[in-house]
Design a protein around this motif. Structure first.
Motif, PDB file in Angstrom:
ATOM      1  N   THR A   1     -27.879  58.915 -13.380  1.00 54.79           N
ATOM      2  CA  THR A   1     -26.481  58.705 -13.787  1.00 54.79           C
ATOM      3  C   THR A   1     -25.668  59.975 -13.488  1.00 54.79           C
ATOM      4  OG1 THR A   1     -26.855  59.571 -16.028  1.00 54.79           O
ATOM      5  CG2 THR A   1     -27.194  57.196 -15.709  1.00 54.79           C
ATOM      6  N   GLU A   2     -24.362  59.829 -13.435  1.00 52.29           N
ATOM      7  CA  GLU A   2     -23.494  60.997 -13.200  1.00 52.29           C
ATOM      8  C   GLU A   2     -23.682  62.029 -14.314  1.00 52.29           C
ATOM      9  OE1 GLU A   2     -21.997  62.268 -10.664  1.00 52.29           O
ATOM     10  OE2 GLU A   2     -22.814  60.528  -9.639  1.00 52.29           O
ATOM     11  N   GLU A   3     -23.795  61.524 -15.552  1.00 57.70           N
ATOM     12  CA  GLU A   3     -23.995  62.419 -16.699  1.00 57.70           C
ATOM     13  C   GLU A   3     -25.342  63.155 -16.574  1.00 57.70           C
ATOM     14  OE1 GLU A   3     -23.830  60.233 -20.380  1.00 57.70           O
ATOM     15  OE2 GLU A   3     -23.331  62.022 -21.550  1.00 57.70           O
ATOM     16  N   GLY A   4     -26.347  62.424 -16.148  1.00 57.90           N
ATOM     17  CA  GLY A   4     -27.676  63.017 -15.971  1.00 57.90           C
ATOM     18  C   GLY A   4     -27.663  64.062 -14.865  1.00 57.90           C
ATOM     19  N   LYS A   5     -26.984  63.743 -13.771  1.00 59.30           N
ATOM     20  CA  LYS A   5     -26.904  64.696 -12.637  1.00 59.30           C
ATOM     21  C   LYS A   5     -26.171  65.976 -13.065  1.00 59.30           C
ATOM     22  CE  LYS A   5     -26.991  61.280  -8.876  1.00 59.30           C
ATOM     23  NZ  LYS A   5     -28.020  61.794  -7.979  1.00 59.30           N
ATOM     24  N   ALA A   6     -25.136  65.798 -13.889  1.00 62.22           N
ATOM     25  CA  ALA A   6     -24.385  66.968 -14.375  1.00 62.22           C
ATOM     26  C   ALA A   6     -25.298  67.842 -15.248  1.00 62.22           C
ATOM     27  CB  ALA A   6     -23.165  66.511 -15.164  1.00 62.22           C
ATOM     28  N   MET A   7     -26.158  67.198 -16.028  1.00 62.74           N
ATOM     29  CA  MET A   7     -27.105  67.971 -16.853  1.00 62.74           C
ATOM     30  C   MET A   7     -28.049  68.759 -15.954  1.00 62.74           C
ATOM     31  SD  MET A   7     -28.161  65.283 -19.813  1.00 62.74           S
ATOM     32  CE  MET A   7     -28.657  66.255 -21.200  1.00 62.74           C
ATOM     33  N   LEU A   8     -28.551  68.116 -14.906  1.00 64.55           N
ATOM     34  CA  LEU A   8     -29.467  68.810 -13.976  1.00 64.55           C
ATOM     35  C   LEU A   8     -28.783  70.034 -13.389  1.00 64.55           C
ATOM     36  CD1 LEU A   8     -31.234  65.900 -12.007  1.00 64.55           C
ATOM     37  CD2 LEU A   8     -32.061  67.191 -13.980  1.00 64.55           C
ATOM     38  N   ARG A   9     -27.543  69.849 -12.934  1.00 63.25           N
ATOM     39  CA  ARG A   9     -26.811  70.980 -12.329  1.00 63.25           C
ATOM     40  C   ARG A   9     -26.628  72.104 -13.351  1.00 63.25           C
ATOM     41  NH1 ARG A   9     -23.889  66.626  -9.916  1.00 63.25           N
ATOM     42  NH2 ARG A   9     -22.265  66.792 -11.489  1.00 63.25           N
ATOM     43  N   SER A  10     -26.371  71.716 -14.599  1.00 58.32           N
ATOM     44  CA  SER A  10     -26.157  72.756 -15.634  1.00 58.32           C
ATOM     45  C   SER A  10     -27.451  73.520 -15.916  1.00 58.32           C
ATOM     46  CB  SER A  10     -25.607  72.131 -16.915  1.00 58.32           C
ATOM     47  OG  SER A  10     -26.643  71.460 -17.620  1.00 58.32           O
ATOM     48  N   TRP A  11     -28.583  72.913 -15.577  1.00 58.10           N
ATOM     49  CA  TRP A  11     -29.877  73.592 -15.749  1.00 58.10           C
ATOM     50  C   TRP A  11     -30.313  74.309 -14.463  1.00 58.10           C
ATOM     51  CZ3 TRP A  11     -32.246  68.380 -17.785  1.00 58.10           C
ATOM     52  CH2 TRP A  11     -31.777  68.144 -19.095  1.00 58.10           C
ATOM     53  N   GLY A  12     -29.490  74.240 -13.428  1.00 59.97           N
ATOM     54  CA  GLY A  12     -29.837  74.894 -12.163  1.00 59.97           C
ATOM     55  C   GLY A  12     -30.824  74.102 -11.324  1.00 59.97           C
ATOM     56  N   ILE A  13     -30.872  72.795 -11.574  1.00 60.89           N
ATOM     57  CA  ILE A  13     -31.794  71.924 -10.817  1.00 60.89           C
ATOM     58  C   ILE A  13     -30.964  71.058  -9.874  1.00 60.89           C
ATOM     59  CG2 ILE A  13     -33.447  69.994 -11.044  1.00 60.89           C
ATOM     60  CD1 ILE A  13     -34.116  71.193 -13.841  1.00 60.89           C
ATOM     61  N   PRO A  14     -31.371  70.962  -8.593  1.00 64.39           N
ATOM     62  CA  PRO A  14     -30.600  70.133  -7.657  1.00 64.39           C
ATOM     63  C   PRO A  14     -30.472  68.704  -8.206  1.00 64.39           C
ATOM     64  CG  PRO A  14     -32.293  71.399  -6.498  1.00 64.39           C
ATOM     65  CD  PRO A  14     -32.549  71.586  -7.955  1.00 64.39           C
ATOM     66  N   ASP A  15     -29.285  68.114  -8.048  1.00 62.70           N
ATOM     67  CA  ASP A  15     -29.056  66.834  -8.730  1.00 62.70           C
ATOM     68  C   ASP A  15     -29.635  65.626  -7.998  1.00 62.70           C
ATOM     69  OD1 ASP A  15     -27.230  66.414  -6.749  1.00 62.70           O
ATOM     70  OD2 ASP A  15     -25.459  66.539  -8.056  1.00 62.70           O
ATOM     71  N   HIS A  16     -30.363  65.882  -6.882  1.00 62.04           N
ATOM     72  CA  HIS A  16     -31.059  64.753  -6.251  1.00 62.04           C
ATOM     73  C   HIS A  16     -32.488  64.611  -6.807  1.00 62.04           C
ATOM     74  CE1 HIS A  16     -32.626  68.066  -3.810  1.00 62.04           C
ATOM     75  NE2 HIS A  16     -33.651  67.271  -3.512  1.00 62.04           N
ATOM     76  N   TYR A  17     -32.900  65.525  -7.679  1.00 64.07           N
ATOM     77  CA  TYR A  17     -34.242  65.417  -8.253  1.00 64.07           C
ATOM     78  C   TYR A  17     -34.337  64.127  -9.075  1.00 64.07           C
ATOM     79  CZ  TYR A  17     -36.371  69.883  -6.972  1.00 64.07           C
ATOM     80  OH  TYR A  17     -36.941  70.912  -6.275  1.00 64.07           O
ATOM     81  N   GLU A  18     -35.517  63.525  -9.054  1.00 59.13           N
ATOM     82  CA  GLU A  18     -35.707  62.237  -9.722  1.00 59.13           C
ATOM     83  C   GLU A  18     -36.546  62.419 -10.999  1.00 59.13           C
ATOM     84  OE1 GLU A  18     -36.308  58.888  -6.926  1.00 59.13           O
ATOM     85  OE2 GLU A  18     -38.003  58.399  -8.236  1.00 59.13           O
ATOM     86  N   GLY A  19     -36.133  61.746 -12.050  1.00 63.09           N
ATOM     87  CA  GLY A  19     -36.886  61.804 -13.306  1.00 63.09           C
ATOM     88  C   GLY A  19     -38.209  61.054 -13.175  1.00 63.09           C
ATOM     89  N   ILE A  20     -39.279  61.691 -13.602  1.00 67.70           N
ATOM     90  CA  ILE A  20     -40.612  61.061 -13.551  1.00 67.70           C
ATOM     91  C   ILE A  20     -41.026  60.605 -14.946  1.00 67.70           C
ATOM     92  CG2 ILE A  20     -43.055  61.401 -12.958  1.00 67.70           C
ATOM     93  CD1 ILE A  20     -41.154  61.599 -10.512  1.00 67.70           C
ATOM     94  N   GLY A  21     -40.771  61.426 -15.934  1.00 68.97           N
ATOM     95  CA  GLY A  21     -41.148  61.031 -17.299  1.00 68.97           C
ATOM     96  C   GLY A  21     -40.671  62.048 -18.312  1.00 68.97           C
ATOM     97  N   ASN A  22     -40.658  61.607 -19.559  1.00 70.60           N
ATOM     98  CA  ASN A  22     -40.362  62.497 -20.681  1.00 70.60           C
ATOM     99  C   ASN A  22     -41.642  62.618 -21.493  1.00 70.60           C
ATOM    100  OD1 ASN A  22     -37.184  62.281 -20.582  1.00 70.60           O
ATOM    101  ND2 ASN A  22     -37.965  60.175 -20.506  1.00 70.60           N
TER     102      ASN A  22
END
Ligand SMILES: Cc1cc2nc3c(=O)[nH]c(=O)nc-3n(C[C@H](O)[C@H](O)[C@H](O)COP(=O)(O)O)c2cc1C
Length: 173
Positions: A127-148
């Motif tokens: 999601t856009e919100e999720g991608k923004a969180m990734l960017r705020s953590w310094g992680i490229p926003d194309h990374y895919e979630g595998i699990g929590n």
């Protein structure tokens, strides 16, 4: 029994947690174990985001619940969430990330911390919100979630007895 085999056999998913935060030294051991999972060609495609800040944890929980169309806590009250993501540019990224998840859960059990694999990280961080969180953590926003990998200490009734293994799980030829 060999301690490693005992850990692998006795780890169980926990679905009810105390509010007590995970011990910092135990968390570091769990995270380190995660980074030693094997990865295809040793590309080390996954990253692990350790979330303990309650506001962030609750936000990810709400986004996860929204994927299911639910408003319950998909993290069952666990105070720590380790989000495993991986770079889809690496051919083995899903397998790599899943092995990290396995290491995290087994290491947690080995140091007396309860855990559970919670799905839908892929949808949340697409999601856009999720991608923004990734960017705020310094992680490229194309990374895919595998699990929590949720972590904490079990509350009463949080862990069910192990289910029997299915017949013919193992085929020896
Ligand atoms: C890929 C994967 C996704 C899972 N997703 C969830 C989930 O979203 N919610 C949940 O409560 N458990 C989830 N689980 C936990 C499984 O339900 C659990 O591992 C299974 O019932 C076996 O129980 P055990 O872990 O105690 O051996 C998931 C497990 C895996 C491997």
């Amino acid at each position: 029994m060999n301690e490693t085999l005992k850990t692998l056999k006795e780890r169980r998913s926990c679905r009810k947690y105390q509010a007590k935060q995970v011990d910092a030294a135990a968390l570091d051991l769990i995270l380190e174990a995660g980074t030693y999972a094997p990865t295809g060609m040793n590309r080390q495609a996954p990253v692990i985001v350790a979330v303990q800040d309650k506001q962030t944890r609750d936000k990810i929980a709400a986004m996860n619940a929204a994927v299911m169309g639910a408003d319950t806590d998909p993290f069952y009250g666990a105070p720590t969430v380790l989000v495993v993501l991986a770079d889809p540019a690496v051919r083995t990224y899903v397998y790599d990330g899943a092995l990290v998840m396995g290491n995290l859960m087994n290491a947690a059990h080995a140091v007396g911390v309860d855990s559970c694999y919670i799905f839908r990280a892929k949808e949340v961080f697409a999601t856009e919100e999720g991608k923004a969180m990734l960017r705020s953590w310094g992680i490229p926003d194309h990374y895919e979630g595998i699990g929590n990998c949720i972590l904490g200490y079990r509350d009463e009734g949080g862990v069910k007895p192990v289910a029997p293994r299915k017949e013919n799980y193992i085929v020896k030829v």
